[in-house]
Design an enzyme around this catalytic site. Sequence first.
Site, PDB file in Angstrom:
ATOM      1  N   GLY A 124     -86.934  -4.217  -4.797  1.00  0.00           N
ATOM      2  CA  GLY A 124     -85.889  -3.373  -4.221  1.00  0.00           C
ATOM      3  C   GLY A 124     -86.055  -3.120  -2.733  1.00  0.00           C
ATOM      4  N   GLY A 147     -83.397  -8.072 -10.103  1.00  0.00           N
ATOM      5  CA  GLY A 147     -82.900  -6.695 -10.136  1.00  0.00           C
ATOM      6  C   GLY A 147     -81.550  -6.618  -9.440  1.00  0.00           C
ATOM      7  N   GLY A 148     -81.561  -6.162  -8.196  1.00  0.00           N
ATOM      8  CA  GLY A 148     -80.322  -5.924  -7.435  1.00  0.00           C
ATOM      9  C   GLY A 148     -79.297  -7.043  -7.526  1.00  0.00           C
ATOM     10  CB  SER A 179     -86.330  -8.942  -2.791  1.00  0.00           C
ATOM     11  OG  SER A 179     -86.545  -7.544  -2.659  1.00  0.00           O
ATOM     12  CD  GLU A 220     -87.943  -0.072 -10.919  1.00  0.00           C
ATOM     13  OE1 GLU A 220     -87.159  -0.075 -11.888  1.00  0.00           O
ATOM     14  OE2 GLU A 220     -87.785  -0.785  -9.907  1.00  0.00           O
ATOM     15  CG  HIS A 253     -89.944  -2.819 -14.337  1.00  0.00           C
ATOM     16  ND1 HIS A 253     -89.975  -2.005 -13.226  1.00  0.00           N
ATOM     17  CD2 HIS A 253     -89.289  -3.945 -13.968  1.00  0.00           C
ATOM     18  CE1 HIS A 253     -89.344  -2.620 -12.235  1.00  0.00           C
ATOM     19  NE2 HIS A 253     -88.916  -3.799 -12.653  1.00  0.00           N
ATOM     20  CG  ASN A 283     -84.668  -4.639 -15.025  1.00  0.00           C
ATOM     21  OD1 ASN A 283     -83.941  -3.854 -15.646  1.00  0.00           O
ATOM     22  ND2 ASN A 283     -85.853  -4.291 -14.535  1.00  0.00           N
ATOM     23  CD1 TRP A 284     -78.277  -6.396 -15.803  1.00  0.00           C
ATOM     24  CD2 TRP A 284     -76.644  -5.188 -16.752  1.00  0.00           C
ATOM     25  NE1 TRP A 284     -77.313  -7.261 -16.234  1.00  0.00           N
ATOM     26  CE2 TRP A 284     -76.290  -6.554 -16.825  1.00  0.00           C
ATOM     27  CE3 TRP A 284     -75.756  -4.243 -17.283  1.00  0.00           C
ATOM     28  CZ2 TRP A 284     -75.093  -6.991 -17.410  1.00  0.00           C
ATOM     29  CZ3 TRP A 284     -74.569  -4.686 -17.869  1.00  0.00           C
ATOM     30  CH2 TRP A 284     -74.245  -6.040 -17.923  1.00  0.00           C
ATOM     31  CE  LYS A 285     -85.170  -3.042 -11.140  1.00  0.00           C
ATOM     32  NZ  LYS A 285     -85.928  -2.934  -9.896  1.00  0.00           N
ATOM     33  CD  GLU A 326     -90.360  -7.516 -11.779  1.00  0.00           C
ATOM     34  OE1 GLU A 326     -89.282  -8.059 -11.570  1.00  0.00           O
ATOM     35  OE2 GLU A 326     -90.464  -6.344 -12.175  1.00  0.00           O
TER      36      GLU A 326
HETATM   37  P1  13P Z   1     -85.087  -6.373  -7.174  1.00  0.00           P
HETATM   38  O1  13P Z   1     -84.593  -7.773  -7.458  1.00  0.00           O
HETATM   39  O2  13P Z   1     -83.974  -5.391  -6.962  1.00  0.00           O
HETATM   40  O3  13P Z   1     -86.122  -6.355  -6.101  1.00  0.00           O
HETATM   41  O4  13P Z   1     -85.809  -5.866  -8.516  1.00  0.00           O
HETATM   42  C1  13P Z   1     -86.769  -6.670  -9.115  1.00  0.00           C
HETATM   43  C2  13P Z   1     -87.149  -6.081 -10.411  1.00  0.00           C
HETATM   44  O5  13P Z   1     -87.779  -5.043 -10.474  1.00  0.00           O
HETATM   45  C3  13P Z   1     -86.726  -6.772 -11.639  1.00  0.00           C
HETATM   46  O6  13P Z   1     -87.343  -6.246 -12.756  1.00  0.00           O
END
Ligand code: 13P
Length: 256
Positions: free
Chosen positions: A174, A235-236, A214, A98, A96, A10-12, A168
């Site tokens: 994050g 994510g990251g 993470s 967020e 998600h 997920n590149w956000k 999640e």
């Molecule tokens: P991180 O891997 O940056 O914690 O993000 C997870 C995430 O929200 C994937 O959708």
Amino acid sequence: MKRSIVIAGNWKMHKTNSEALQLANQIRMKTTDIQKTRMIICPPFTALSVVYEVIKDSAIHLGAQNMFWEKEGAYTGEISAGMLKSTGADYVIIGHSERRQYFGETDETVNKKVKAALENGLKPIICVGETLEQREENITIQVVGKQIRGAFADIAEEDMQNIIVAYEPIWAIGTGKTATPEQAEEVHAEIRKMVADLFNDTVAESLIIQYGGSVKPENAQSLLSQQDIDGALVGGACLKADSFSSIIHIAEELNK
Ligand code: 13P
């Protein structure tokens, strides 16, 4: 039966089109040997078509990060499932944390989006998870249960094969804090039980349940080795081709 592992990135809200092109190219080059692991990358809307051109002849699938449930109309700024499909996307992340936290998404809107995605041939990756307060109050399973029942309301059994769930925990997103493999496995096993109750054992046994929060090369193996953890939503660590492809290679070894 061990389900085959699915790794999604997920590149956000990261990457301009030229950056996206570069990252997608690097990921493609580093994963040409992958045969068993399903790979999905989810760039921002603006980069979907650009990225599709890079990965269309590879084993990597394209996903989006959100969508609106209406087909078309006066909804300024929104994107429909049909529009996503026309970029080459096969998957879409829905609900998600967020989106729930910053953009007012609820179990009801998640359910509408899931239905619209399925109707348009997109495979939803439905996100669920609890906050730190909810975990400390020992209500994780109730919170996740409500999200699961909400997301799956009126979903037909035959559509379940096209759905992925991502657990999640919000406190692990994050933050660098990962759920321990045991903490994650406990919730994954509960989610599978909930799905067995809503549908049946066969549906529950074949459902892919990813963990997100993470995930990095250092912890991927211990998480992905758990019985009910069938993949990762990263994510990251998916923003660098090296770390994302390392996670994919760890999954591939486990898939053998
Ligand atoms: P991180 O891997 O940056 O914690 O993000 C997870 C995430 O929200 C994937 O959708």
